[in-house]
Design a protein around this motif. Structure first.
Motif, PDB file in Angstrom:
ATOM      1  N   ASP A  58      37.965  42.893  35.614  1.00  0.00           N
ATOM      2  CA  ASP A  58      37.219  42.852  36.876  1.00  0.00           C
ATOM      3  C   ASP A  58      37.803  41.913  37.925  1.00  0.00           C
ATOM      4  O   ASP A  58      37.414  41.991  39.078  1.00  0.00           O
ATOM      5  N   TRP A  59      38.705  41.030  37.552  1.00  0.00           N
ATOM      6  CA  TRP A  59      39.446  40.234  38.541  1.00  0.00           C
ATOM      7  C   TRP A  59      40.643  39.592  37.867  1.00  0.00           C
ATOM      8  O   TRP A  59      40.771  39.602  36.656  1.00  0.00           O
TER       9      TRP A  59
ATOM     10  N   ASP B  58      43.016  46.394  38.603  1.00  0.00           N
ATOM     11  CA  ASP B  58      41.615  45.983  38.494  1.00  0.00           C
ATOM     12  C   ASP B  58      40.770  47.198  38.127  1.00  0.00           C
ATOM     13  O   ASP B  58      41.085  48.329  38.505  1.00  0.00           O
TER      14      ASP B  58
END
Length: 179
Positions: free
Chosen positions: A93-94, A171
């Motif tokens: 997610d990051w 991502d």
């Protein structure tokens, strides 16, 4: 005997200071994205085999030997500090190009149900689970880091492998972490 203890203490303090300084320096510039046909659309982690596979259209495109959390074989992560690696479906997610380790990709643990279970049991679920390279300044360890599980629940690879993974994993790529 006392002089040996003093030398040992000085070495320990020196190594700690070196690690702290290198963590602040960071790991340099991340690599550019790989061509689309070399990018993964799924990551699969096999905990007991200590193997991570990048897949594209269900075909393996890269495989890595990995160490995990020190208690990875004791089941899925349930709480902060248990040194277990989570199990289940998550996503990247990051990313952190200035990580204390050589680059890092964040895994979306804990899911809402894992947060709820931890809260019901009266403890924090933990978090900050990453795929990462070696701690900055320790890259010379290379393959030696695979001799034992040493993370607090993360998935570790060599720095060269982390650069490859960074370039190949966009991502929101799903990651399946299986026992």
């Amino acid at each position: 005997m006392r002089s040996k203890l003093i030398v040992l203490a000085l070495v320990a303090v020196g190594l700690f200071a070196y690690t702290k300084v290198m963590a602040r320096i960071g790991s340099g510039s991340p690599p550019p994205d790989a061509p689309l046909e070399q990018r993964a659309d799924l990551i699969r982690v096999h905990k007991y085999e200590r193997r991570m596979v990048l897949l594209r259209a269900d075909a393996p495109i890269a495989t890595y030997r990995i160490p995990l959390g020190r208690a990875a074989d004791a089941g899925p992560k349930q709480r902060e500090g248990d040194e277990k690696t989570p199990e289940g479906r998550y996503e990247i997610d990051w990313r952190n190009p200035k990580s204390m380790a050589h680059l890092s990709l964040h895994i979306s643990y804990p899911k809402p149900e894992e947060q709820h279970a931890a809260r019901v049991n009266g403890f924090p679920p933990g978090g900050n689970i990453m795929i990462h390279g070696l701690p900055n300044g320790w890259g010379l360890l290379g393959d030696v880091h695979r001799l034992l599980d040493w993370t607090d629940g993360c998935i570790a690879v060599t720095n060269a492998e982390m650069r490859d993974i960074w370039a190949r994993v966009p991502d929101h790529t799903p990651i399946d972490i299986m026992p």
